[in-house]
Every structure is written in structure tokens, then in C-alpha cells.
Design a protein around this motif. Structure first.
Motif, PDB file in Angstrom:
ATOM      1  N   TRP A  55     -35.677   7.089   0.669  1.00 24.76           N
ATOM      2  CA  TRP A  55     -36.693   5.967   0.248  1.00 24.76           C
ATOM      3  C   TRP A  55     -35.854   4.599   0.131  1.00 24.76           C
ATOM      4  O   TRP A  55     -36.046   3.656   0.706  1.00 24.76           O
ATOM      5  N   GLU A  56     -34.683   4.608  -0.575  1.00 23.31           N
ATOM      6  CA  GLU A  56     -33.665   3.606  -0.826  1.00 23.31           C
ATOM      7  C   GLU A  56     -33.171   3.097   0.488  1.00 23.31           C
ATOM      8  O   GLU A  56     -33.195   2.047   0.770  1.00 23.31           O
ATOM      9  N   LEU A  57     -32.790   4.104   1.485  1.00 25.05           N
ATOM     10  CA  LEU A  57     -32.345   3.690   2.628  1.00 25.05           C
ATOM     11  C   LEU A  57     -33.236   2.954   3.523  1.00 25.05           C
ATOM     12  O   LEU A  57     -33.035   1.907   4.308  1.00 25.05           O
ATOM     13  N   GLY A  58     -34.714   3.556   3.544  1.00 24.50           N
ATOM     14  CA  GLY A  58     -35.718   3.027   4.286  1.00 24.50           C
ATOM     15  C   GLY A  58     -35.974   1.256   3.673  1.00 24.50           C
ATOM     16  O   GLY A  58     -35.909   0.457   4.461  1.00 24.50           O
ATOM     17  N   VAL A  59     -35.824   0.935   2.459  1.00 27.42           N
ATOM     18  CA  VAL A  59     -35.822  -0.298   1.884  1.00 27.42           C
ATOM     19  C   VAL A  59     -34.704  -0.875   2.286  1.00 27.42           C
ATOM     20  O   VAL A  59     -34.836  -2.330   2.820  1.00 27.42           O
ATOM     21  N   LEU A  60     -33.545  -0.436   2.372  1.00 26.02           N
ATOM     22  CA  LEU A  60     -32.376  -1.016   2.634  1.00 26.02           C
ATOM     23  C   LEU A  60     -32.472  -1.621   3.929  1.00 26.02           C
ATOM     24  O   LEU A  60     -32.249  -2.670   4.421  1.00 26.02           O
ATOM     25  N   SER A  61     -32.623  -0.572   5.015  1.00 28.15           N
ATOM     26  CA  SER A  61     -32.728  -0.624   6.429  1.00 28.15           C
ATOM     27  C   SER A  61     -33.851  -1.984   6.792  1.00 28.15           C
ATOM     28  O   SER A  61     -33.907  -2.743   7.708  1.00 28.15           O
ATOM     29  N   ASP A  62     -35.025  -2.072   5.899  1.00 25.83           N
ATOM     30  CA  ASP A  62     -36.113  -2.735   6.266  1.00 25.83           C
ATOM     31  C   ASP A  62     -35.802  -4.289   5.804  1.00 25.83           C
ATOM     32  O   ASP A  62     -36.060  -5.146   6.658  1.00 25.83           O
ATOM     33  N   GLU A  63     -35.519  -4.518   4.531  1.00 31.63           N
ATOM     34  CA  GLU A  63     -35.352  -5.646   3.747  1.00 31.63           C
ATOM     35  C   GLU A  63     -34.078  -6.257   4.258  1.00 31.63           C
ATOM     36  O   GLU A  63     -33.937  -7.499   4.242  1.00 31.63           O
ATOM     37  N   ARG A  64     -32.986  -5.716   4.004  1.00 30.34           N
ATOM     38  CA  ARG A  64     -31.651  -6.332   4.354  1.00 30.34           C
ATOM     39  C   ARG A  64     -31.131  -6.085   5.736  1.00 30.34           C
ATOM     40  O   ARG A  64     -30.435  -7.156   6.140  1.00 30.34           O
ATOM     41  N   LEU A  65     -31.473  -5.080   6.240  1.00 30.77           N
ATOM     42  CA  LEU A  65     -30.668  -4.847   7.639  1.00 30.77           C
ATOM     43  C   LEU A  65     -31.643  -5.377   8.830  1.00 30.77           C
ATOM     44  O   LEU A  65     -31.178  -5.460  10.067  1.00 30.77           O
ATOM     45  N   LYS A  66     -32.938  -5.461   8.560  1.00 30.77           N
ATOM     46  CA  LYS A  66     -34.047  -5.820   9.441  1.00 30.77           C
ATOM     47  C   LYS A  66     -33.822  -4.829  10.864  1.00 30.77           C
ATOM     48  O   LYS A  66     -34.065  -5.181  11.963  1.00 30.77           O
ATOM     49  N   ARG A  67     -33.901  -3.489  10.265  1.00 31.79           N
ATOM     50  CA  ARG A  67     -34.029  -2.654  11.054  1.00 31.79           C
ATOM     51  C   ARG A  67     -35.130  -1.628  11.069  1.00 31.79           C
ATOM     52  O   ARG A  67     -35.071  -0.727  10.425  1.00 31.79           O
ATOM     53  N   PRO A  68     -36.402  -2.243  11.490  1.00 34.05           N
ATOM     54  CA  PRO A  68     -37.483  -1.324  11.269  1.00 34.05           C
ATOM     55  C   PRO A  68     -37.624   0.140  11.707  1.00 34.05           C
ATOM     56  O   PRO A  68     -38.373   0.900  11.096  1.00 34.05           O
ATOM     57  N   ALA A  69     -37.013   0.329  12.858  1.00 35.20           N
ATOM     58  CA  ALA A  69     -36.735   1.608  13.524  1.00 35.20           C
ATOM     59  C   ALA A  69     -36.151   2.573  12.345  1.00 35.20           C
ATOM     60  O   ALA A  69     -36.614   3.698  11.944  1.00 35.20           O
ATOM     61  N   ASP A  70     -34.894   2.250  11.903  1.00 32.41           N
ATOM     62  CA  ASP A  70     -34.311   2.993  10.799  1.00 32.41           C
ATOM     63  C   ASP A  70     -35.143   3.105   9.662  1.00 32.41           C
ATOM     64  O   ASP A  70     -35.079   4.079   9.086  1.00 32.41           O
ATOM     65  N   ALA A  71     -35.717   1.909   9.293  1.00 36.76           N
ATOM     66  CA  ALA A  71     -36.525   2.242   7.961  1.00 36.76           C
ATOM     67  C   ALA A  71     -37.776   3.088   8.174  1.00 36.76           C
ATOM     68  O   ALA A  71     -37.839   4.031   7.277  1.00 36.76           O
ATOM     69  N   GLU A  72     -38.270   2.961   9.461  1.00 32.33           N
ATOM     70  CA  GLU A  72     -39.598   4.094   9.710  1.00 32.33           C
ATOM     71  C   GLU A  72     -38.986   5.418   9.443  1.00 32.33           C
ATOM     72  O   GLU A  72     -39.395   6.461   9.062  1.00 32.33           O
ATOM     73  N   ALA A  73     -37.911   5.721  10.296  1.00 30.99           N
ATOM     74  CA  ALA A  73     -37.189   6.964  10.327  1.00 30.99           C
ATOM     75  C   ALA A  73     -36.810   7.364   8.935  1.00 30.99           C
ATOM     76  O   ALA A  73     -37.020   8.726   8.836  1.00 30.99           O
ATOM     77  N   ALA A  74     -36.295   6.671   7.937  1.00 31.92           N
ATOM     78  CA  ALA A  74     -36.042   7.189   6.526  1.00 31.92           C
ATOM     79  C   ALA A  74     -37.147   7.310   5.950  1.00 31.92           C
ATOM     80  O   ALA A  74     -37.440   8.445   5.293  1.00 31.92           O
TER      81      ALA A  74
END
Length: 82
Positions: A55-74
Motif C-alpha cells: 500500500w505504501e509503495l502504491g501511494v509513493l509510486s502514484d504521488e511522488r514518482l508519478k508512475r501509475p502503472a507501478d502504483a496499480e501493480a502495488a
């Protein structure tokens, strides 16, 4: 910087402190890699912690890294562990 999370992945305060440090140092990608490694490491014996780390990785990927595909995978891994 991230050795404590490798040793104590379940310690919320350690993860919060490292996330704040990642903000200051702009090292979000490194932090994301450490979160994923910790998630993989604990998944076999603590699925709830692995879920929380994903979950934390998803939030980080979405909000900070701007990597929606990585966020969705998490977040898919979160759902698979619920």
C-alpha cells in the motif's frame, strides 16, 4: 539510509522517518526499491505487513514518482492479500 527498514520492516515510525528523509533528499525511487524488497522479504511469513508495505509503495509510486502503472501493480498486490 534504509538499513533500519531492512531490519525492522514492521516498524511504522521507522518507515515514516525514512519516507520523510526520502522527501528531503528527493530519493523516492531508492525508497520505492527498498519498500518493494521489504514487501517481497516478508510476504512469506507476514502477509499483513506485506500488504501494508505494498500500500505504501502504491501511494509513493502514484504521488511522488508519478508512475501509475507501478502504483496499480502495488495496489493489486494489496487486494490479493486482503
Amino acid at each position: 539510509m534504509v538499513e533500519p527498514v531492512e531490519r525492522l520492516p514492521g516498524d511504522d515510525s521507522v518507515r515514516r522517518d525514512i519516507a520523510e528523509l526520502a522527501d528531503i533528499l528527493d530519493s523516492h525511487a531508492d525508497w520505492a526499491g527498498k519498500l518493494r524488497a521489504a514487501e517481497d522479504r516478508v510476504s512469506g511469513y507476514d502477509p499483513q505487513l506485506a500488504r501494508d508495505l505494498a500500500w505504501e509503495l502504491g501511494v509513493l509510486s502514484d504521488e511522488r514518482l508519478k508512475r501509475p502503472a507501478d502504483a496499480e501493480a502495488a495496489w493489486q498486490r494489496v487486494l490479493s492479500r486482503d
